[in-house]
Scaffold this motif. Structure first.
Motif, mmCIF file in Angstrom:
data_model
loop_
_atom_site.group_PDB
_atom_site.id
_atom_site.type_symbol
_atom_site.label_atom_id
_atom_site.label_comp_id
_atom_site.label_asym_id
_atom_site.label_seq_id
_atom_site.Cartn_x
_atom_site.Cartn_y
_atom_site.Cartn_z
ATOM 1 N N VAL A 123 78.660 -11.790 15.482
ATOM 2 C CA VAL A 123 78.640 -10.391 15.037
ATOM 3 C C VAL A 123 80.069 -9.872 14.852
ATOM 4 O O VAL A 123 80.355 -9.105 13.941
ATOM 5 C CB VAL A 123 77.825 -9.521 16.022
ATOM 6 C CG1 VAL A 123 77.859 -8.060 15.609
ATOM 7 C CG2 VAL A 123 76.384 -10.006 16.074
ATOM 8 N N ARG A 124 80.979 -10.332 15.707
ATOM 9 C CA ARG A 124 82.395 -9.998 15.521
ATOM 10 C C ARG A 124 82.871 -10.533 14.180
ATOM 11 O O ARG A 124 83.573 -9.844 13.436
ATOM 12 C CB ARG A 124 83.240 -10.623 16.636
ATOM 13 C CG ARG A 124 83.351 -9.788 17.867
ATOM 14 C CD ARG A 124 84.131 -8.526 17.634
ATOM 15 N NE ARG A 124 85.571 -8.676 17.826
ATOM 16 C CZ ARG A 124 86.446 -7.736 17.514
ATOM 17 N NH1 ARG A 124 86.041 -6.605 16.978
ATOM 18 N NH2 ARG A 124 87.727 -7.918 17.729
ATOM 19 N N ALA A 125 82.472 -11.783 13.896
ATOM 20 C CA ALA A 125 82.910 -12.421 12.653
ATOM 21 C C ALA A 125 82.329 -11.707 11.434
ATOM 22 O O ALA A 125 82.845 -11.821 10.336
ATOM 23 C CB ALA A 125 82.519 -13.894 12.648
ATOM 24 N N MET A 126 81.230 -10.980 11.630
ATOM 25 C CA MET A 126 80.654 -10.213 10.524
ATOM 26 C C MET A 126 81.454 -8.946 10.253
ATOM 27 O O MET A 126 81.153 -8.211 9.310
ATOM 28 C CB MET A 126 79.200 -9.821 10.853
ATOM 29 C CG MET A 126 78.205 -10.964 10.728
ATOM 30 S SD MET A 126 76.671 -10.627 11.636
ATOM 31 C CE MET A 126 76.113 -9.151 10.809
ATOM 32 N N GLY A 127 82.432 -8.676 11.124
ATOM 33 C CA GLY A 127 83.293 -7.515 10.893
ATOM 34 C C GLY A 127 82.986 -6.335 11.803
ATOM 35 O O GLY A 127 83.442 -5.225 11.550
ATOM 36 N N ALA A 128 82.215 -6.571 12.861
ATOM 37 C CA ALA A 128 81.879 -5.472 13.776
ATOM 38 C C ALA A 128 83.050 -5.182 14.708
ATOM 39 O O ALA A 128 83.752 -6.101 15.129
ATOM 40 C CB ALA A 128 80.646 -5.826 14.595
ATOM 41 N N THR A 129 83.237 -3.912 15.047
ATOM 42 C CA THR A 129 84.245 -3.560 16.042
ATOM 43 C C THR A 129 83.705 -3.931 17.428
ATOM 44 O O THR A 129 82.509 -4.170 17.595
ATOM 45 C CB THR A 129 84.523 -2.049 16.037
ATOM 46 O OG1 THR A 129 83.290 -1.370 16.320
ATOM 47 C CG2 THR A 129 85.050 -1.586 14.692
ATOM 48 N N ARG A 130 84.589 -3.949 18.421
ATOM 49 C CA ARG A 130 84.146 -4.268 19.787
ATOM 50 C C ARG A 130 83.118 -3.252 20.270
ATOM 51 O O ARG A 130 82.121 -3.603 20.899
ATOM 52 C CB ARG A 130 85.335 -4.269 20.739
ATOM 53 C CG ARG A 130 86.295 -5.407 20.491
ATOM 54 C CD ARG A 130 87.365 -5.448 21.580
ATOM 55 N NE ARG A 130 88.266 -6.548 21.342
ATOM 56 C CZ ARG A 130 89.369 -6.443 20.600
ATOM 57 N NH1 ARG A 130 89.694 -5.292 20.046
ATOM 58 N NH2 ARG A 130 90.137 -7.500 20.419
ATOM 59 N N LYS A 132 81.041 -1.547 18.560
ATOM 60 C CA LYS A 132 79.764 -1.794 17.893
ATOM 61 C C LYS A 132 79.037 -2.966 18.563
ATOM 62 O O LYS A 132 77.813 -2.941 18.729
ATOM 63 C CB LYS A 132 80.011 -2.083 16.406
ATOM 64 C CG LYS A 132 78.770 -2.426 15.602
ATOM 65 C CD LYS A 132 77.850 -1.244 15.451
ATOM 66 C CE LYS A 132 76.595 -1.607 14.650
ATOM 67 N NZ LYS A 132 75.543 -0.582 14.817
ATOM 68 N N SER A 136 75.432 -2.365 20.051
ATOM 69 C CA SER A 136 74.302 -2.898 19.300
ATOM 70 C C SER A 136 73.904 -4.317 19.686
ATOM 71 O O SER A 136 72.841 -4.775 19.292
ATOM 72 C CB SER A 136 74.616 -2.870 17.803
ATOM 73 O OG SER A 136 74.792 -1.551 17.383
ATOM 74 N N VAL A 137 74.756 -5.022 20.401
ATOM 75 C CA VAL A 137 74.414 -6.391 20.767
ATOM 76 C C VAL A 137 74.330 -6.545 22.282
ATOM 77 O O VAL A 137 73.268 -6.850 22.831
ATOM 78 C CB VAL A 137 75.435 -7.403 20.186
ATOM 79 C CG1 VAL A 137 75.008 -8.832 20.529
ATOM 80 C CG2 VAL A 137 75.572 -7.232 18.686
ATOM 81 N N PRO A 140 71.641 -3.872 24.153
ATOM 82 C CA PRO A 140 70.234 -4.076 23.782
ATOM 83 C C PRO A 140 69.723 -5.477 24.104
ATOM 84 O O PRO A 140 68.588 -5.644 24.528
ATOM 85 C CB PRO A 140 70.219 -3.850 22.263
ATOM 86 C CG PRO A 140 71.446 -3.100 21.963
ATOM 87 C CD PRO A 140 72.455 -3.466 22.990
ATOM 88 N N LEU B 87 88.716 -6.602 9.421
ATOM 89 C CA LEU B 87 87.294 -6.299 9.623
ATOM 90 C C LEU B 87 86.629 -5.990 8.284
ATOM 91 O O LEU B 87 85.531 -6.459 8.004
ATOM 92 C CB LEU B 87 87.127 -5.102 10.566
ATOM 93 C CG LEU B 87 87.452 -5.340 12.041
ATOM 94 C CD1 LEU B 87 87.158 -4.094 12.860
ATOM 95 C CD2 LEU B 87 86.665 -6.519 12.586
ATOM 96 N N ARG B 90 86.252 -9.172 6.278
ATOM 97 C CA ARG B 90 85.174 -10.011 6.811
ATOM 98 C C ARG B 90 83.814 -9.581 6.295
ATOM 99 O O ARG B 90 82.907 -10.379 6.148
ATOM 100 C CB ARG B 90 85.148 -9.910 8.332
ATOM 101 C CG ARG B 90 86.146 -10.791 8.996
ATOM 102 C CD ARG B 90 85.993 -10.667 10.469
ATOM 103 N NE ARG B 90 87.035 -11.390 11.147
ATOM 104 C CZ ARG B 90 87.279 -11.269 12.442
ATOM 105 N NH1 ARG B 90 86.557 -10.462 13.176
ATOM 106 N NH2 ARG B 90 88.231 -11.967 12.986
ATOM 107 N N ILE B 118 77.300 -2.203 10.252
ATOM 108 C CA ILE B 118 78.686 -2.644 10.351
ATOM 109 C C ILE B 118 79.459 -2.237 9.094
ATOM 110 O O ILE B 118 80.611 -1.845 9.153
ATOM 111 C CB ILE B 118 78.751 -4.175 10.574
ATOM 112 C CG1 ILE B 118 78.174 -4.524 11.954
ATOM 113 C CG2 ILE B 118 80.178 -4.699 10.444
ATOM 114 C CD1 ILE B 118 78.023 -6.007 12.209
#
Ligand SMILES: Nc1ncnc2c1ncn2[C@@H]1O[C@H](COP(=O)(O)OP(=O)(O)OP(=O)(O)O)[C@@H](O)[C@H]1O
Ligand SMILES: [Mg+2]
Lengths: 219, 271
Positions: A123-130, A132, A136-137, A140, B87, B90, B118
């Motif tokens: 999810v980080r690699a998808m561009g999510a901030t910490r 987020k 969201s991960v 939950p 980010l 990505r 995201i």
């Protein structure tokens, strides 16, 4: 059972529930962020700032190392400062919360640690901030475990709240000490114990049920 | 839809890697790697377990930093980007994983929604986009299911839908079909092919299955001990023009089904 005696029990049970649930709420409010910090600051974690993790870890473990009965006494000045009094149900919430926060934090940490690092990485690699990822991960995905942890905390708090009766907290523990112990009223004592057992079982069953519902969709 | 920040000179090179090196604990995982990928190309990345394939893919979206060399995505050098810019970049690179990496706590729609969240897509638009993406990957009727209620192939469709949420220019797939049975593999390959031809998405995929290479790859890179030992077009490969012994053994070993299993086991037993 006499009307007056029933009232006595009813009020005491309510007082116990109030202490338990209020301090559990405070424990989640402070303990969950603490658990998140403990989790993400681990090596290889989302935010591996070791010094912060270490400091928090030590603080948590030190608090947990103090037996509750001692904490009750030690915290009297602090309680008086915060609540204006060290006696009564509301005042008991202070020491109960102080023990429950690190207790819940450590239990919650176990559930949070179990969330797949690979998923978090993805999810980080998808561009999510910490932030987020945490929102969201991490939380939950750990929710069923967190609910189980809260259940354990509630059960422990029921026991601890009875102990708080020693310092005049009110509630079922207070009843047991004043009538059961000081006046040798065995029937009274047995009633208190029975109510505590029933409360514990109800909380445990309720917690299990919610956790199982949440876990239903998990593999 | 795809190009915005690119100057005309770079429009044909979606990806450009120049002299990339990366070491873990003093050992090179990648050593002086250079290649570029044209817009719309499908590049297959093969090599033994531990050759550095995953590491290379992670460098392509900045999940791993490089020790030296440059990675240019649509003309932008990853290592000069600030965290915030990285980010955003990505989000323009879709990632598909062997283990799917879906949230168990969310439904199919919810998992796709995560990618849109995201990206900062407003709630109202999300619903519409989710429907589009679900339709694109053929998951109509499964919107409200949880990953635990899906087959492997369906889970990977969710993974692909999620990867496509940001209209990516590039899709990076790490063993996207390795956890799937042959039938599901075929359907996922067909989907990837459609995404490539109809949306023009450039694809770089790691695989240890010759079938995947044969069906999809316009070009194949063979990685060994962190170096590219062969860079060959799909046609040349099927004409048997591979020069490196590793490539030849890869082809011959995988021409036979029984050995196919063995190699699959070997590859997944590694790192
Ligand atoms: N985070 C890491 N820390 C240390 N070493 C690493 C790390 N990631 C990869 N490596 C090493 O780098 C080398 C390449 O690993 P990589 O995962 O890229 O191989 P791979 O080609 O993807 O293999 P596989 O086919 O098994 O997935 C291996 O020797 C591995 O041990
Ligand atoms: Mg790999």
């Amino acid at each position: 059972m006499h009307r007056q005696v029933f009232d006595l029990f009813f009020k005491a049970t309510l007082a116990t529930l109030e202490m338990v649930f209020a301090s559990a709420a405070i424990a989640v409010f402070f303990g969950l962020p603490l658990a998140i910090l403990l989790t993400v600051t681990r090596p290889g974690g989302l935010w591996p700032v070791r010094p912060i993790g270490r400091m928090l870890g030590i603080a948590v473990d030190l608090t947990r190392a103090v037996p509750f009965i001692i904490l009750l006494v030690v915290l009297i000045p602090f309680t008086r400062f915060v609540m204006g009094t060290a006696l009564g149900t509301a005042a008991a919430i202070v020491p109960l919360s102080i023990t429950a926060i690190p207790y819940f934090a450590r239990i919650a940490e176990v559930s949070l640690k179990e969330v797949s690092p690979e998923l978090i990485d993805a999810v980080r690699a998808m561009g999510a901030t910490r932030a987020k990822v945490v929102r969201s991960v991490l939380v939950p995905e750990a929710l069923p475990g967190l609910v189980s942890g809260l259940t354990v905390t509630l059960v422990t708090l029921i026991g601890a709240s009875a102990m708080a009766g020693v310092v005049g907290a009110g509630g079922l523990g207070d009843l047991a000490i004043r009538y059961g112990y000081q006046r040798f009223n065995t029937a009274m004592m047995l009633w208190v114990v029975s109510i505590l057992v029933v409360l514990t079982i109800l909380v445990q069953l309720g917690g299990n049920w919610i956790s199982a519902r949440l876990r239903k969709n998990f593999i | 839809m795809i190009m915005q920040n690119t100057s005309p000179a770079e429009t044909n090179e979606t990806l450009k890697i120049e002299g990339l090196s990366k070491a873990f604990d003093g050992r090179y995982a990648l050593e002086n790697i250079s290649f570029s990928v044209r817009r719309g190309e499908i590049v297959g990345l093969i090599g033994r377990s531990g050759a550095g394939k995953t590491t290379l893919l992670r460098c392509l979206n900045g999940a791993d930093s490089v020790d030296s060399g440059r990675v240019l995505v649509e003309g932008r050098n990853l290592s000069t980007l600030k965290e915030r810019e990285l980010l955003v970049l990505r989000q323009r690179i879709g990632l598909v994983f062997q283990g799917f990496n879906l949230l168990q706590s969310r439904t199919v729609s919810g998992n796709i929604s995560l990618a849109l969240e995201i990206l900062g897509v407003p709630r109202k638009e999300r619903l519409h986009r989710i429907q589009q993406l679900i339709h694109l990957v053929g998951l109509e009727g499964h919107e409200a299911k949880y990953p635990s209620q899906l087959s492997g192939g369906q889970k990977q469709r969710v993974g692909i839908a999620r990867a496509l949420a940001g209209h990516p220019a590039i899709l990076l797939c790490d063993e996207a079909t390795s956890a799937l049975d042959p039938e599901a593999t075929t359907s996922i390959l067909t989907l990837l092919e459609t995404i490539n031809t109809e949306l023009g998405v450039t694809i770089v995929l790691i695989t240890h299955e010759m079938d995947v290479i044969r069906r999809l790859a316009h070009r194949v890179l063979v990685l060994d001990q962190g170096r590219i030992v062969e860079d060959i077009s799909g046609e040349a490969l099927s004409r048997g023009e591979a020069e490196h012994s590793l490539t030849q053994s890869f082809i011959s070993r995988l021409s036979n089904n029984a050995e196919d299993m063995e190699v699959a086991g070997y590859a997944s037993s590694g790192f």
